[in-house]
Design a protein around this motif. Sequence first.
Motif, PDB file in Angstrom:
ATOM      1  N   CYS A  12     -27.242  14.174  -1.226  1.00 51.47           N
ATOM      2  CA  CYS A  12     -28.690  14.325  -1.299  1.00 51.47           C
ATOM      3  C   CYS A  12     -29.323  12.981  -1.014  1.00 51.47           C
ATOM      4  N   ILE A  13     -29.279  12.591   0.267  1.00 51.73           N
ATOM      5  CA  ILE A  13     -29.740  11.278   0.670  1.00 51.73           C
ATOM      6  C   ILE A  13     -30.878  11.438   1.656  1.00 51.73           C
ATOM      7  N   ALA A  14     -31.779  10.467   1.698  1.00 54.54           N
ATOM      8  CA  ALA A  14     -32.912  10.574   2.594  1.00 54.54           C
ATOM      9  C   ALA A  14     -33.200   9.232   3.219  1.00 54.54           C
ATOM     10  N   THR A  15     -33.647   9.249   4.476  1.00 57.15           N
ATOM     11  CA  THR A  15     -33.919   8.006   5.166  1.00 57.15           C
ATOM     12  C   THR A  15     -35.232   7.388   4.708  1.00 57.15           C
ATOM     13  N   PHE A  16     -36.087   8.154   4.095  1.00 51.78           N
ATOM     14  CA  PHE A  16     -37.328   7.620   3.580  1.00 51.78           C
ATOM     15  C   PHE A  16     -37.920   8.629   2.614  1.00 51.78           C
ATOM     16  N   ALA A  17     -38.875   8.180   1.802  1.00 50.60           N
ATOM     17  CA  ALA A  17     -39.567   9.119   0.932  1.00 50.60           C
ATOM     18  C   ALA A  17     -40.372  10.061   1.808  1.00 50.60           C
ATOM     19  N   PHE A  18     -40.156  11.370   1.640  1.00 52.35           N
ATOM     20  CA  PHE A  18     -40.769  12.341   2.524  1.00 52.35           C
ATOM     21  C   PHE A  18     -42.283  12.308   2.387  1.00 52.35           C
ATOM     22  N   ALA A  19     -42.952  11.879   3.428  1.00 56.16           N
ATOM     23  CA  ALA A  19     -44.407  11.822   3.416  1.00 56.16           C
ATOM     24  C   ALA A  19     -45.007  13.187   3.727  1.00 56.16           C
ATOM     25  N   GLN A  20     -44.230  14.049   4.356  1.00 50.34           N
ATOM     26  CA  GLN A  20     -44.693  15.380   4.725  1.00 50.34           C
ATOM     27  C   GLN A  20     -43.835  16.432   4.041  1.00 50.34           C
ATOM     28  N   GLU A 288     -31.095  27.762   8.102  1.00 48.06           N
ATOM     29  CA  GLU A 288     -30.011  26.955   8.653  1.00 48.06           C
ATOM     30  C   GLU A 288     -29.740  25.731   7.791  1.00 48.06           C
ATOM     31  N   ASN A 289     -30.791  25.110   7.293  1.00 43.74           N
ATOM     32  CA  ASN A 289     -30.645  23.930   6.447  1.00 43.74           C
ATOM     33  C   ASN A 289     -29.852  24.264   5.180  1.00 43.74           C
ATOM     34  N   ARG A 291     -27.688  26.773   4.706  1.00 39.60           N
ATOM     35  CA  ARG A 291     -26.301  27.062   5.052  1.00 39.60           C
ATOM     36  C   ARG A 291     -25.516  25.774   5.282  1.00 39.60           C
ATOM     37  N   LEU A 292     -26.125  24.827   5.986  1.00 42.84           N
ATOM     38  CA  LEU A 292     -25.437  23.568   6.266  1.00 42.84           C
ATOM     39  C   LEU A 292     -25.149  22.805   4.978  1.00 42.84           C
ATOM     40  N   PHE A 293     -26.113  22.786   4.065  1.00 40.47           N
ATOM     41  CA  PHE A 293     -25.879  22.078   2.815  1.00 40.47           C
ATOM     42  C   PHE A 293     -24.741  22.715   2.028  1.00 40.47           C
ATOM     43  N   CYS A 294     -24.747  24.039   1.949  1.00 36.63           N
ATOM     44  CA  CYS A 294     -23.736  24.714   1.131  1.00 36.63           C
ATOM     45  C   CYS A 294     -22.344  24.649   1.756  1.00 36.63           C
ATOM     46  N   ILE A 295     -22.268  24.608   3.072  1.00 41.17           N
ATOM     47  CA  ILE A 295     -20.962  24.530   3.734  1.00 41.17           C
ATOM     48  C   ILE A 295     -20.440  23.097   3.734  1.00 41.17           C
ATOM     49  N   TYR A 296     -21.318  22.145   4.043  1.00 39.90           N
ATOM     50  CA  TYR A 296     -20.887  20.759   4.177  1.00 39.90           C
ATOM     51  C   TYR A 296     -21.198  19.897   2.953  1.00 39.90           C
ATOM     52  N   GLY A 297     -22.053  20.382   2.059  1.00 42.42           N
ATOM     53  CA  GLY A 297     -22.596  19.517   1.036  1.00 42.42           C
ATOM     54  C   GLY A 297     -21.902  19.553  -0.298  1.00 42.42           C
ATOM     55  N   GLY A 298     -20.613  19.841  -0.332  1.00 39.11           N
ATOM     56  CA  GLY A 298     -19.887  19.691  -1.581  1.00 39.11           C
ATOM     57  C   GLY A 298     -19.988  20.863  -2.520  1.00 39.11           C
ATOM     58  N   VAL A 365     -33.655  28.075  -2.226  1.00 41.38           N
ATOM     59  CA  VAL A 365     -33.619  27.741  -0.796  1.00 41.38           C
ATOM     60  C   VAL A 365     -34.836  26.923  -0.394  1.00 41.38           C
ATOM     61  N   ASP A 366     -36.001  27.307  -0.893  1.00 39.19           N
ATOM     62  CA  ASP A 366     -37.236  26.616  -0.511  1.00 39.19           C
ATOM     63  C   ASP A 366     -37.275  25.189  -1.041  1.00 39.19           C
ATOM     64  N   LYS A 367     -36.892  25.001  -2.289  1.00 34.12           N
ATOM     65  CA  LYS A 367     -36.922  23.658  -2.876  1.00 34.12           C
ATOM     66  C   LYS A 367     -35.900  22.738  -2.219  1.00 34.12           C
ATOM     67  N   LEU A 368     -34.750  23.286  -1.869  1.00 27.08           N
ATOM     68  CA  LEU A 368     -33.729  22.450  -1.237  1.00 27.08           C
ATOM     69  C   LEU A 368     -34.241  21.858   0.075  1.00 27.08           C
ATOM     70  N   ALA A 369     -35.035  22.642   0.817  1.00 24.99           N
ATOM     71  CA  ALA A 369     -35.566  22.167   2.102  1.00 24.99           C
ATOM     72  C   ALA A 369     -36.502  20.983   1.939  1.00 24.99           C
ATOM     73  N   GLU A 370     -37.005  20.758   0.721  1.00 22.10           N
ATOM     74  CA  GLU A 370     -37.904  19.636   0.486  1.00 22.10           C
ATOM     75  C   GLU A 370     -37.159  18.370   0.091  1.00 22.10           C
ATOM     76  N   ILE A 371     -35.900  18.475  -0.317  1.00 19.82           N
ATOM     77  CA  ILE A 371     -35.164  17.283  -0.778  1.00 19.82           C
ATOM     78  C   ILE A 371     -33.917  16.984   0.047  1.00 19.82           C
ATOM     79  N   TRP A 372     -33.487  17.890   0.894  1.00 19.92           N
ATOM     80  CA  TRP A 372     -32.320  17.649   1.750  1.00 19.92           C
ATOM     81  C   TRP A 372     -32.622  18.239   3.118  1.00 19.92           C
TER      82      TRP A 372
END
Length: 438
Positions: A12-20, A288-289, A291-298, A365-372
């Motif tokens: 659960c890493i981000a390149t910057f604090a999500f401004a949007q 898609e986001n 599915r990718l997290f659940c398959i690749y994200g531990g 699903v909706d909340k995950l899209a805001e943090i990953w």
Amino acid sequence: MKRFLLILSALCIATFAFAQTSREEIDTHPHLAISTHSTYAGSYYFEPIAEAPKGYEPFYISHYGRHGSRYEANGRYSAELVEAFDFAEKNGLLTAKGKEVKAVVNNIHAVQDGHFGELTLVGAEQHKAIARRMYSRFKPVFKRGSIINSRSSTYTRCILSMAAFNESLKECKPLIETHLFASESDQKMIRPLGPLANEYNHNARRELVHDWNAILDSWVAKQDLSHATNSLFTNVEPICAHIGKSKIEFISSIYKRLAFMQNLGWHDRSLIDTIFTPAERHAMYKYENYRLFCIYGGTSLKDSNRYFATMDLLVDDIIKYADLAIEGKNNASADLRFGHDFYLLGLLATTNFNEIRMDCDYSDVDKLAEIWRSHQFITMASNMQFVFYHSKKSPGILVRILHNENDMTLPIESATAPFYKWEDVKKYLNNRIASFRK
């Protein structure tokens, strides 16, 4: 459970604090709705990088980059769409727009036939542009006579990405030497998981198929895709039954095939935008986001530990050649590596940059899209650059780490962040790997 969440937090890493919000971001850059299959997203988030501390100059770069834009990995999905649209036409299930899309789907499959998995010209140019910016930013690394060592995955798309990158460096500085390798002896480092990657993916799907798939199914049931389905078909249910796919799997596949053509340089979005509303496009992204997290994200404790622990082969390689460069025993001023998304994501998780430590609860699903947001980590040509600095007046070595050409911060004390003492970073990386083995 606590240990499980700690492993999830590594991704659960981000390149910057999500401004949007993710909706605003996808509306701004709609092609990013296909996540890791999008063209290089780094340029949309470029920020000025920090100036080096006074007296410090770059002298060595260590790099890992994903291959650039490619044709689809195989023809199975586009062939399946051809079959679906053929069936729909034979059974009178296509609207006028559906007939238009059928011709496009046939063309998508035909133009890629014989090229599946190969690098496209768009992908080559992505790496050329990254190389030009690397040269421009860190010119002291590329002095006359400097040697650039590059190693690649044996997949052709990675080899050609490596070639494009080095060609561009040579155009910037003709008098450097570029050495290119694509050897089986390097594959355990370039692709550290090897067969474990397939095993990991299989187990992640199998072990929690009744967990996250049930969550996803519940979310899907609430989504309204009527505009897309009614635009193309008079009745979508018989088509889904014919190909053995759910409605969202089928509609998502149509969206992905049409949007994926950005990797071939097809930039016309008018057809996509007449079929999919902005809300449907965002739904495609969140689907898609997740599915990718659940398959690749531990999502499997055992396999996540094994997955991250294997990154020691790549981390050790980075440390080994950096130390040799510092000691004056590395004949190269840059070590470049060209591989794949799965391993870049593992390296990103190992660094845990920007210290974003969230539990990433995947029950929503909706909340995950805001943090990953997967498109910010590993789109086509995504990369990491470890840039090393020395000073004539100080014996200490500093390193900065760039992800997609932006500065990263690490959870390490430093008076000069995003520049860190190499000894501190080395210790930190080794400790991270050790923690995955426990």
